[in-house]
Write a protein that holds these residues in place. Structure first.
Motif, PDB file in Angstrom:
ATOM      1  N   UNK A   1       0.935  -1.125   0.076  1.00  0.00           N
ATOM      2  CA  UNK A   1       0.018   0.123  -0.171  1.00  0.00           C
ATOM      3  C   UNK A   1       0.891   1.312   0.025  1.00  0.00           C
ATOM      4  N   UNK A   2       1.939   1.305   0.749  1.00  0.00           N
ATOM      5  CA  UNK A   2       2.886   2.523   0.822  1.00  0.00           C
ATOM      6  C   UNK A   2       3.302   2.542  -0.564  1.00  0.00           C
ATOM      7  N   UNK A   3       3.724   1.630  -1.396  1.00  0.00           N
ATOM      8  CA  UNK A   3       4.281   1.782  -2.774  1.00  0.00           C
ATOM      9  C   UNK A   3       3.174   2.016  -3.745  1.00  0.00           C
ATOM     10  N   UNK A   4       1.922   1.975  -3.201  1.00  0.00           N
ATOM     11  CA  UNK A   4       0.827   2.400  -4.228  1.00  0.00           C
ATOM     12  C   UNK A   4       0.486   1.265  -5.068  1.00  0.00           C
ATOM     13  N   UNK A   5       0.973  -0.037  -4.635  1.00  0.00           N
ATOM     14  CA  UNK A   5       0.649  -1.197  -5.432  1.00  0.00           C
ATOM     15  C   UNK A   5      -0.511  -2.035  -4.807  1.00  0.00           C
ATOM     16  N   UNK A   6      -1.835  -1.547  -5.109  1.00  0.00           N
ATOM     17  CA  UNK A   6      -2.903  -1.940  -4.296  1.00  0.00           C
ATOM     18  C   UNK A   6      -3.331  -3.345  -4.891  1.00  0.00           C
ATOM     19  N   UNK A   7      -3.197  -3.539  -6.027  1.00  0.00           N
ATOM     20  CA  UNK A   7      -3.496  -5.016  -6.543  1.00  0.00           C
ATOM     21  C   UNK A   7      -2.713  -6.066  -5.781  1.00  0.00           C
ATOM     22  N   UNK A   8      -1.287  -5.884  -5.534  1.00  0.00           N
ATOM     23  CA  UNK A   8      -0.699  -6.901  -4.687  1.00  0.00           C
ATOM     24  C   UNK A   8      -0.991  -6.562  -3.307  1.00  0.00           C
ATOM     25  N   UNK A   9      -1.224  -5.495  -2.704  1.00  0.00           N
ATOM     26  CA  UNK A   9      -1.531  -5.411  -1.444  1.00  0.00           C
ATOM     27  C   UNK A   9      -3.055  -6.251  -1.051  1.00  0.00           C
ATOM     28  N   UNK A  10      -4.071  -6.040  -2.065  1.00  0.00           N
ATOM     29  CA  UNK A  10      -5.130  -6.693  -1.926  1.00  0.00           C
ATOM     30  C   UNK A  10      -4.962  -8.137  -1.833  1.00  0.00           C
ATOM     31  N   UNK A  11      -3.995  -8.806  -2.654  1.00  0.00           N
ATOM     32  CA  UNK A  11      -3.830 -10.176  -2.656  1.00  0.00           C
ATOM     33  C   UNK A  11      -3.302 -10.620  -1.153  1.00  0.00           C
ATOM     34  N   UNK A  12      -2.525  -9.859  -0.557  1.00  0.00           N
ATOM     35  CA  UNK A  12      -1.784 -10.208   0.715  1.00  0.00           C
ATOM     36  C   UNK A  12      -2.994 -10.105   1.902  1.00  0.00           C
ATOM     37  N   UNK A  13      -3.959  -9.212   1.993  1.00  0.00           N
ATOM     38  CA  UNK A  13      -4.964  -9.170   2.724  1.00  0.00           C
ATOM     39  C   UNK A  13      -5.768 -10.267   2.881  1.00  0.00           C
ATOM     40  N   UNK A  14      -6.102 -10.399   1.500  1.00  0.00           N
ATOM     41  CA  UNK A  14      -7.096 -11.816   1.296  1.00  0.00           C
ATOM     42  C   UNK A  14      -6.477 -13.222   1.554  1.00  0.00           C
ATOM     43  N   UNK A  15      -5.046 -13.185   1.431  1.00  0.00           N
ATOM     44  CA  UNK A  15      -4.270 -14.302   2.057  1.00  0.00           C
ATOM     45  C   UNK A  15      -4.454 -14.435   3.513  1.00  0.00           C
ATOM     46  N   UNK A  16      -4.669 -13.178   4.175  1.00  0.00           N
ATOM     47  CA  UNK A  16      -4.152 -13.251   5.457  1.00  0.00           C
ATOM     48  C   UNK A  16      -5.778 -13.454   6.436  1.00  0.00           C
TER      49      UNK A  16
ATOM     50  N   UNK B   1      -8.929   1.051  -5.071  1.00  0.00           N
ATOM     51  CA  UNK B   1      -9.228   0.390  -6.517  1.00  0.00           C
ATOM     52  C   UNK B   1     -10.001   0.651  -7.359  1.00  0.00           C
ATOM     53  N   UNK B   2     -11.056   1.445  -6.542  1.00  0.00           N
ATOM     54  CA  UNK B   2     -12.425   1.977  -7.187  1.00  0.00           C
ATOM     55  C   UNK B   2     -13.451   0.770  -7.086  1.00  0.00           C
ATOM     56  N   UNK B   3     -13.113  -0.038  -6.237  1.00  0.00           N
ATOM     57  CA  UNK B   3     -14.064  -1.107  -6.291  1.00  0.00           C
ATOM     58  C   UNK B   3     -15.108  -0.912  -4.913  1.00  0.00           C
ATOM     59  N   UNK B   4     -15.863  -0.058  -4.972  1.00  0.00           N
ATOM     60  CA  UNK B   4     -16.684   0.369  -3.871  1.00  0.00           C
ATOM     61  C   UNK B   4     -17.794  -0.726  -3.384  1.00  0.00           C
ATOM     62  N   UNK B   5     -18.457  -1.200  -4.274  1.00  0.00           N
ATOM     63  CA  UNK B   5     -19.543  -2.238  -4.113  1.00  0.00           C
ATOM     64  C   UNK B   5     -18.967  -3.249  -2.861  1.00  0.00           C
ATOM     65  N   UNK B   6     -17.801  -4.004  -3.530  1.00  0.00           N
ATOM     66  CA  UNK B   6     -17.469  -5.210  -2.504  1.00  0.00           C
ATOM     67  C   UNK B   6     -16.509  -4.482  -1.331  1.00  0.00           C
ATOM     68  N   UNK B   7     -16.289  -3.396  -1.568  1.00  0.00           N
ATOM     69  CA  UNK B   7     -15.553  -2.770  -0.153  1.00  0.00           C
ATOM     70  C   UNK B   7     -16.383  -2.578   1.046  1.00  0.00           C
ATOM     71  N   UNK B   8     -17.927  -2.275   0.495  1.00  0.00           N
ATOM     72  CA  UNK B   8     -19.019  -2.091   1.595  1.00  0.00           C
ATOM     73  C   UNK B   8     -18.936  -3.086   2.786  1.00  0.00           C
ATOM     74  N   UNK B   9     -18.862  -4.410   2.420  1.00  0.00           N
ATOM     75  CA  UNK B   9     -18.834  -5.463   3.590  1.00  0.00           C
ATOM     76  C   UNK B   9     -17.672  -5.405   4.373  1.00  0.00           C
ATOM     77  N   UNK B  10     -16.628  -5.133   3.708  1.00  0.00           N
ATOM     78  CA  UNK B  10     -15.345  -5.179   4.733  1.00  0.00           C
ATOM     79  C   UNK B  10     -15.385  -3.990   5.473  1.00  0.00           C
ATOM     80  N   UNK B  11     -15.837  -2.815   5.122  1.00  0.00           N
ATOM     81  CA  UNK B  11     -16.067  -1.635   5.908  1.00  0.00           C
ATOM     82  C   UNK B  11     -16.953  -1.812   7.060  1.00  0.00           C
TER      83      UNK B  11
END
Length: 383
Positions: A241-256, A281-291
């Protein structure tokens, strides 16, 4: 008249005395061994005060034995125990007595413990000198695991003084040593440390950092301890995330998610970061559940400030989806949460207000996570 008593100069008397002395020394040696063993066990089980009692008694008996080698070993152990018990200066004094001469520079465990003592005293530069010496000595002995622990401690010292490049080099050397020793969990922790400090340094390119983070993920996939594995995925995700690499960050958080499922405080961080990353990433609909899940979990844990950030992110997602009423309600919850948590979160309140009226879509900063400390080496004791 003949007497049955032996004259004082009789050699048989001297033999008996020598035999008694040997028996006494044997008993004392056995006492020292037993006390030392009990002290080691107490240290390993997290009972440093009890360890101090055993090892102090061992040193007293060693003084009666009058064997300088045994006295030095007992001083070494007592010094290590004092460092572990939080008496760093006292521990340093005993460690220096253990080997006061030039030979001290050739004893890796002593150098490591001296480093730990200086470390506890906040003397990072002195600690680095001893950890480096210990690492070199361990390497000469082919002890990759111990070398890795020494380098790991060296990296932590450099990080505290914000010497980012030396810290990265120390963590990378630790990872290499752990890999050679087939200590995969420790290698992954060291690579995670290297990646996090490389981000702070201006001497490494994004490609270099990403390469290290990917190496860390490769090791993390093979980690068997679920908590360590989950914390590593979480920490590396924050680095991406700090590098702005959000797709890779998403994969890490999902793996966690799997490893953290039974650990609510860490799971809340994972859910929080998943939602924030999906926002980015602009994926607001799936984000709602996690928020929502993160906000509810933080609420059950009493983490009001973190919960407020989740409501803020939820409001931003609703706003971008055109659901203004839900967005306004979430922003009100967020603002109240920031107010409830006091000055520590005042900056959050301002972000919320600007976010609502300006319809800002950025996610909150990733939840920082240091992960497991790594090494867990403590002090070294002698048998």
């Amino acid at each position: 008249m003949a007497s049955d008593s032996c004259p004082s100069g009789d050699p048989r008397v001297k033999v008996r005395r020598r035999s008694q002395d040997r028996k006494k020394k044997k008993v004392q040696a056995e006492d020292i061994q037993g006390l030392t063993s009990a002290g080691h066990t107490a240290l390993q089980e997290g009972r440093p005060q009890e360890a101090l009692r055993y090892l102090s008694h061992a040193l007293e008996v060693a003084g009666q034995l009058q064997d300088s080698r045994v006295i030095r070993a007992c001083s070494f152990n007592l010094g290590a125990a004092h460092v572990e018990a939080g008496h760093a200066q006292k521990g340093l004094d005993f460690l220096r007595r253990a080997e006061p001469g030039p030979k001290a520079d050739r004893l890796p465990d002593l150098q490591f413990n001296l480093g730990q003592a200086h470390n506890a005293l906040g003397q990072d530069q002195e600690a680095v000198v001893h950890f480096l010496q210990a690492a070199q000595l361990y390497r000469s002995q082919g002890d990759g695991g111990s070398e890795g622990h020494a380098c790991l401690e060296m990296g932590h010292c450099h990080r505290r003084t914000q010497d980012w490049a030396p810290a990265a080099q120390a963590f990378l050397r630790a990872a290499e040593s752990f890999q050679l020793a087939s200590m995969l969990d420790s290698a992954a922790l060291a690579l995670k440390g290297a990646g996090s400090v490389m981000i702070q340094s201006e001497q490494f390119s994004h490609d270099d950092i990403i390469s290290i983070l990917n190496d860390c993920l490769s090791e993390t996939d093979r980690v068997t301890d679920a908590q360590i594995q989950g914390e590593l995925y979480l920490s590396v995700g924050v680095s991406f995330c700090q590098l702005g690499r959000f797709p890779e960050a998403l994969g890490c958080f999902q793996a966690a998610l799997g490893p953290m499922a039974e650990r609510p405080p860490l799971l809340a961080k994972v859910l929080h970061n998943l939602g924030a990353t999906l926002n980015a990433l602009g994926r607001f609909t799936p984000a709602l559940q996690y928020h929502r899940l993160a906000a509810a979990l933080y609420g059950s844990l009493g983490c009001r400030g973190d919960q407020a950030w989740c409501f803020r992110n939820l409001a931003l997602a609703f706003s971008r989806l055109g659901k203004e009423e839900e967005a306004a309600e979430s922003f009100v919850h967020a603002l109240q949460g920031f107010r409830d948590t006091g000055p520590a979160h005042q900056c959050g309140s301002h972000v919320v207000i600007m976010g609502f009226y300006g319809r800002v879509t950025c996610a909150s900063p990733p939840v920082p996570h240091r992960g497991p400390a790594g090494g867990g080496s403590g002090v070294r004791v002698a048998s």
